[in-house]
Scaffold this motif. Structure first.
Motif, short mmCIF file in Angstrom:
data_model
loop_
_atom_site.label_atom_id
_atom_site.label_comp_id
_atom_site.label_asym_id
_atom_site.label_seq_id
_atom_site.Cartn_x
_atom_site.Cartn_y
_atom_site.Cartn_z
N LEU A 293 -7.81 7.81 -2.56
CA LEU A 293 -8.14 6.83 -3.59
C LEU A 293 -7.04 6.75 -4.65
CD1 LEU A 293 -10.25 4.83 -4.70
CD2 LEU A 293 -11.31 6.76 -5.90
N VAL B 211 -14.27 2.99 -10.63
CA VAL B 211 -12.89 2.73 -10.21
C VAL B 211 -12.40 1.41 -10.77
CG1 VAL B 211 -11.48 2.16 -8.19
CG2 VAL B 211 -12.96 4.17 -8.14
N TRP B 212 -13.27 0.42 -10.73
CA TRP B 212 -12.93 -0.91 -11.26
C TRP B 212 -12.68 -0.84 -12.76
CZ3 TRP B 212 -12.62 -5.57 -8.47
CH2 TRP B 212 -12.46 -6.71 -9.25
N ALA C 33 -8.70 -5.90 3.16
CA ALA C 33 -8.62 -4.47 2.82
C ALA C 33 -7.48 -3.76 3.51
CB ALA C 33 -9.94 -3.78 3.17
N PRO D 29 -3.30 3.96 -4.40
CA PRO D 29 -4.64 3.92 -3.83
C PRO D 29 -4.64 3.16 -2.50
CG PRO D 29 -4.40 2.17 -5.46
CD PRO D 29 -3.05 2.84 -5.32
N LEU E 271 -7.43 0.74 -9.38
CA LEU E 271 -6.93 -0.18 -8.37
C LEU E 271 -5.68 -0.90 -8.86
CD1 LEU E 271 -10.22 -1.84 -7.07
CD2 LEU E 271 -9.03 0.15 -6.16
N GLN F 27 -4.93 -5.41 -5.25
CA GLN F 27 -6.24 -5.10 -4.68
C GLN F 27 -7.35 -5.82 -5.43
OE1 GLN F 27 -5.71 -0.81 -5.02
NE2 GLN F 27 -5.62 -0.62 -2.78
N VAL G 100 -10.38 4.39 2.18
CA VAL G 100 -11.49 5.01 1.46
C VAL G 100 -12.82 4.40 1.91
CG1 VAL G 100 -12.60 5.26 -0.80
CG2 VAL G 100 -10.15 5.70 -0.55
N LEU H 157 -7.51 1.67 -0.70
CA LEU H 157 -8.93 1.37 -0.79
C LEU H 157 -9.56 1.12 0.58
CD1 LEU H 157 -11.28 0.98 -2.75
CD2 LEU H 157 -10.68 -1.45 -2.88
N SER I 265 0.84 -1.20 0.00
CA SER I 265 0.00 0.00 0.00
C SER I 265 0.88 1.25 0.00
CB SER I 265 -0.92 0.00 1.23
OG SER I 265 -1.71 1.16 1.26
N ALA J 254 -17.64 2.94 -7.29
CA ALA J 254 -16.89 1.69 -7.18
C ALA J 254 -16.77 1.00 -8.54
CB ALA J 254 -17.57 0.77 -6.17
#
Length: 399
Positions: free
Chosen positions: A186, A229-230, A364, A189, A235, A239, A194, A191, A124, A226
């Protein structure tokens, strides 16, 4: 005479004993919420034992000192406790006036993460490396400033008696205030952070008395965000793999599903009473990654068993229960909103952390409040306890 925190310190003659003065009806000690304080201390102490057990044999991490992480965890707890005392001394109302400064500092710090000063830890990119081997995760403190900032805006006209509840313009301003740091986090990122921040925003809006249309609208926007973002590939691959492993636990058990599978094995092997602190085969064998931080609950499940793991959940439940009582009893909307934001934060983060070790939530990268090793998270949760205590201390005694 009234002290800085709104409690009376007069009327104590020399004939009154120290004990009587300490716990007199209008004293600070009497006003504190002791169940929250004692539960938080107990969680931190349990966390210290679990961190020690998880790291004493990790020579590649502890620099050859089995007590390395234990001492640092206790140091973090001590600093966090001091921050809690300072927060109570300042008072949440004083901090209300400092929100613009605190907000600006927190946004500046998370922007630094996106510069060359930022560092990647455990996959991260959410940290700032500091001299002396220390690191800072600014997103932990952003949670606090989002709560304080939104509470300041949403409660301003209500507490002044101008409005019975926040109007649409005020709600929009508060959402704008929260959106800026959330978008920056974000981009890291990060996640997990967030997710917590979005839940905080929802909790704050619900407590503020804002129209339910805002809450449902925010939930819809979050779902659409979401998906975006995907689809946009924001991401990182690791993730995406975590969510894939959550959707299909049997997917690549030696790869993306390894953490979750080993976590469940560790917890399941503990039985009712556990194998005993330091005697867990999964922990000693280092089969579960990051057991001192994100997966610290697996140490409790294996070595303390269902009883020990259940005690951790019970203590977290006491913190949440008392925080709900503080939110309900305060006579100002600002205090209610701040307490509600902390409840949403602690509640969701605890559920996510425990849930990911059991395989019912995606991994996460969120620490277990008060228990996991980590300075930034420990400091932040103790400041939050200080805010809760300040709200309780400054409420009228008749409330």
């Amino acid at each position: 005479m009234t002290g800085a925190n709104g409690f009376s310190v007069s009327g104590y003659g020399p004939q009154r004993s120290t004990w009587a003065r300490l716990f007199a009806r209008d004293s600070l000690a009497r006003r504190l919420d002791w169940p929250i304080l004692l539960s938080a201390i107990a969680l931190s102490v349990i966390g210290a034992a679990l961190v020690y057990s998880a790291t004493r044999n990790r020579t590649e991490l502890n620099q050859g000192d089995p007590y390395y992480f234990l001492f640092r965890h206790l140091l973090n707890t001590g600093i966090g406790f001091a921050l809690m005392v300072g927060t109570v001394w300042l008072g949440h109302r004083t901090l209300r006036g400092a929100v613009p400064i605190l907000y600006g500092i927190s946004v500046f710090l998370i922007l630094l993460v996106l510069t060359p000063l930022g560092a990647t830890i455990n996959g991260s990119h959410a940290w700032i490396k500091l001299p002396g081997g220390f690191s800072l995760q600014p997103s932990e403190f952003v949670k606090i400033t989002i709560i304080l900032g939104m509470a300041m805006l949403l409660a301003a006209r209500v507490d002044a008696g101008d409005k019975p509840y926040p109007d649409h313009r005020t709600v929009l301003q508060s959402l704008g205030l929260a959106t800026v740091p959330i978008l920056i986090v974000l981009l890291m990122p990060d996640l997990g952070s967030v997710m917590v921040m979005v839940i905080i925003v929802l909790g704050v809006l619900l407590a503020s008395g804002a129209s339910n249309r805002w809450v449902f609208g925010l939930m819809g926007t979050g779902a659409a965000g979401a998906i975006a973002v995907w689809q946009l590939g924001i991401l990182d691959e690791y993730q995406i793999n975590r969510f894939a492993a959550f959707a299909n636990p049997e997917l690549d058990p030696a790869g993306v599903g390894y953490n979750t599978n080993q976590a469940r094995i560790a917890i399941g092997s503990g039985g009712l009473f556990g194998t005993g602190l330091g005697n867990g085969s999964q922990t000693t064998g280092q089969f579960v990654p990051e057991q001192q931080t994100d997966f610290v609950f697996t140490v409790a499940g294996e070595e303390l068993g269902f009883i020990g793991a259940g005690l951790i959940i019970l203590l977290l439940g006491i913190v949440l229960w008392r925080a709900c009582r503080i939110a309900r009893e305060t006579t100002e909307l600002y205090g209610t909103i701040v307490a509600a934001g902390i409840i949403a934060w602690f509640g969701f983060q605890s559920f996510e952390n425990v849930g990911m070790t059991l395989g019912i939530m995606p991994v996460a990268g969120l620490p277990l409040p008060f228990v996991s090793y980590g300075g930034s998270s420990m400091f932040a949760v103790w400041v939050a306890v200080g805010l809760l205590q300040s709200i309780r201390v400054q409420r009228p005694m008749s409330a």
